[in-house]
Scaffold this active site. Structure first.
Site, mmCIF file in Angstrom:
data_model
loop_
_atom_site.group_PDB
_atom_site.id
_atom_site.type_symbol
_atom_site.label_atom_id
_atom_site.label_comp_id
_atom_site.label_asym_id
_atom_site.label_seq_id
_atom_site.Cartn_x
_atom_site.Cartn_y
_atom_site.Cartn_z
ATOM 1 N N LYS A 101 56.902 -38.480 -108.736
ATOM 2 C CA LYS A 101 55.757 -39.170 -108.130
ATOM 3 C C LYS A 101 56.249 -40.209 -107.135
ATOM 4 C CE LYS A 101 51.415 -41.440 -109.505
ATOM 5 N NZ LYS A 101 50.580 -41.886 -110.633
ATOM 6 N N SER B 292 45.816 -40.252 -110.925
ATOM 7 C CA SER B 292 46.465 -40.404 -109.639
ATOM 8 C C SER B 292 47.711 -39.523 -109.472
ATOM 9 C CB SER B 292 46.848 -41.867 -109.432
ATOM 10 O OG SER B 292 47.854 -42.252 -110.353
ATOM 11 N N SER C 291 46.268 -41.425 -115.554
ATOM 12 C CA SER C 291 46.791 -40.806 -114.329
ATOM 13 C C SER C 291 47.816 -39.697 -114.535
ATOM 14 C CB SER C 291 47.398 -41.876 -113.414
ATOM 15 O OG SER C 291 46.388 -42.546 -112.720
#
Lengths: 111, 490
Positions: free
Chosen positions: B88, B163, B187
């Site tokens: 990420k 997210s 997330s």
């Protein structure tokens, strides 16, 4: 529930420039979000908190001094300069080994 | 041998690498080719690193050396050696851009490795690139990325969740064997659920956050996304542990857990599943999962979590408050975007305005509001008190059950654009996931079937659903056990 004036104050505190359009839509969004979270005000809660046990567990350690891994390592001298360069390279503006920013005090102050 | 990435998981790929059926360079190249083929449609990756093949080569060398050293050395290698993964974009990989999908950090290069990255590198994992996300991890759909939305591999008219949408989609599209994400209110778990993969939010403090961009510091955790529960366990075992660079990390002795019963007892908070806005297909699927557990001999008990319905309200006070503090570091002076104004103070206003997206600005302002004088007691202090009450509810429930199950999300993946105009509708996505962040307890989302396609609902294809399992602090092993059993991995 939040006025344009309050919002402008929040924007100043947060150092964010807002346009007039931003303000209008943000006031609307704030109303919807605050309308939701305001339900919390109805909860019967002991604000004293002395009986509370729900907090995540605290972690203690012995307070003994030790050198940092990097400082203690043999290649500290070599990596020190490299790390400084890497960090300074990310600054929008630099002068030598310093991050350059605008003057904060507008005029010389006589003491 | 020909590499069929659709059939691979970490355990299988490791076996092949050890046996010499294929090399990590070949495996890594296969993934890079697949990313090139599908990423244009999905947008899971923001960048594929040009040094991936080189690290795969190092892994191959280490495997070859171990092979000549003998079987015990070979079998002693980490299961992650030579395994390609995605990271990420809010986790620092030294020398590479880490933008958190924000304009603010468009050209920012990480100056050091996050602890999780050091650990992955030490294990020999190959980092393929950085994955898309909601800007600074704020959002539930990856629509808040400054670099375009990530689409759901099952239906590209739908979101991948967020997210960590890029990380979940990357695994689902076979663009990596695993990825890392971060989870502040769901997330990791929500996008994992939307994309039909497994996602783990570890116990607060289990995984070091050194080198990860902070969002809500009392809530954030780093965790794995993978194809199987077994894979997530392998990754968790590599990345967890005490780190002197993150004072919130815990060690094995922080929480004392006995071994859970042979068949963990499953708790169901029925009263929490009757709310509006929960898709009937989700409830139907959830009940089917409970039936599966029953057939496997698990005892299921109804439990009460009297204050759990306040979780989302508490979260949307505590989280923005912490966001407003954490985002103060972006000043346009030390790193990141700089916009020039008439003076220093104007530099702040212009840089932050130009660099930060709408949702980030909204949360900074909201956080500043709930922390401001006159409102602090009514919002922040009250939210913290209720947060403790919720945690106590969970402690009480865990006196009679070993895990608590709910659906991961109230609905399957929604359409791109469906919730962008109404922040409150987007926030309600987190209803089942935020509690684990508020209590600090570990939770995993495992794929548990599909919401069947239904043209009348605009559902053109079957959409994946997730089951969320929550356990006591530091009891990830029970999560893995129950999750594996449900997915037939035992």
């Amino acid at each position: 529930m939040v006025t344009i004036k309050e919002l402008e104050h929040l924007a100043v505190l947060s150092r964010i420039q807002l346009t007039d359009e931003d303000k209008v839509s943000l006031v609307k969004e704030f109303d919807s979000i605050l309308g939701y979270i305001d339900q919390l005000k109805k909860v019967d809660v002991d604000m004293d908190g002395s009986s509370r046990v729900g907090a995540v567990k605290n972690v203690m350690r012995e307070d003994v001094a030790s050198s940092s891994e990097i400082v203690g390592s043999a290649d500290f001298a070599a990596t020190k300069g490299e790390t400084r360069e890497r960090l300074l390279d990310e600054a929008p503006d630099r002068e030598g080994d310093f991050v350059a920013v605008k003057k904060i005090i507008a005029q010389d102050i006589k003491l | 041998m020909k590499i069929d990435i659709k059939k691979l998981d970490i355990a299988k790929a490791h076996e092949h690498l050890i046996k010499g059926d294929f090399t990590s360079v070949e495996l890594t190249q296969t993934y890079i080719d697949e990313i090139k083929r599908v990423n244009g449609d999905i947008n899971a990756y923001l960048e594929v690193f040009d040094d991936a093949i080189e690290s795969a080569g190092s892994a191959d060398k280490e495997i070859a050396e171990a092979r000549s050293a003998g079987e015990s050395t070979l079998l002693g290698l980490s299961q992650l050696i030579g395994i390609p993964c995605g990271i990420k974009d809010n986790i620092l990989v030294k020398g590479h851009i880490a933008s958190a999908s924000s304009k603010m950090l468009e050209g920012y290069h990480a100056t050091y490795d996050a602890t999780v990255i050091s650990k992955l590198k030490a294990a020999g994992a190959v980092i393929l690139g950085r994955t898309n996300m909601d800007e600074f991890a704020m959002g539930g759909s990856t629509e808040n990325s400054a670099y375009g939305v990530t689409k759901n591999p099952y239906d590209i008219s739908r979101v991948a969740g967020g997210s960590s949408g890029g990380s979940a989609a990357a695994v689902a599209m076979d663009g990596a064997l695993f990825t890392l994400g971060s989870d502040t209110g769901g997330s990791i778990r929500q996008p994992a659920s939307f994309c039909g993969v497994v996602g783990l939010k570890p116990t607060y403090g289990a995984v070091s956050r050194y080198g990860v961009m902070a969002m809500g510091s009392s809530l954030d955790q780093i965790g794995p996304i993978g194809k199987t529960v077994t894979d997530c366990e392998i990754i968790f075992n590599v990345i967890h542990g005490k780190d002197r660079k993150d004072g919130t990390t815990i060690d094995e002795k922080t929480y004392e857990n006995g071994d859970a019963s042979a068949k963990p007892i499953i708790g169901v908070p029925r009263h929490f599943l009757n709310g509006d806005g929960i898709d009937p297909a989700v409830i139907e699927n959830f009940n089917a999962s409970l039936e599966t557990f029953k057939k496997k001999g698990y005892e299921i008990r109804d439990i009460e979590l009297p204050n759990v319905s306040y979780s989302l309200m508490v979260y949307y006070i505590v989280m923005p408050a912490e966001v407003s503090a954490n985002m103060a570091r972006f000043d346009g002076m030390r790193f990141g975007l700089h916009k020039d104004g008439k003076n220093g103070i104007e530099d702040y206003f212009l840089s932050r305005r130009a660099g930060l997206g709408r949702e980030v600005i909204r949360r900074i302002l909201l956080g500043t509001y709930v922390l401001s004088s006159g409102y602090y007691d009514a919002y922040y202090n009250r939210a913290n008190a209720v947060r403790c009450m919720i945690t106590e509810d969970f402690y009480k429930a865990f006196q009679t059950v070993d895990v608590i199950v709910t659906p991961t999300t109230p609905s399957p993946a929604f359409k791109i654009g469906e919730k962008t105009s109404d922040p409150m509708a987007m926030y309600l996505e987190d209803i089942f996931t935020v509690t684990a962040n508020l209590t600090g307890m570990p939770a995993i989302s495992v794929p548990c079937g599909f919401a069947p396609k239904d043209k009348s609902l605009g559902r053109e294809v079957d959409l994946p659903l997730g089951l969320q399992i929550t356990a006591r602090h530091a009891d990830e092993k029970t999560l893995f056990k129950v999750g594996k059993d449900l997915l037939g991995e035992l």
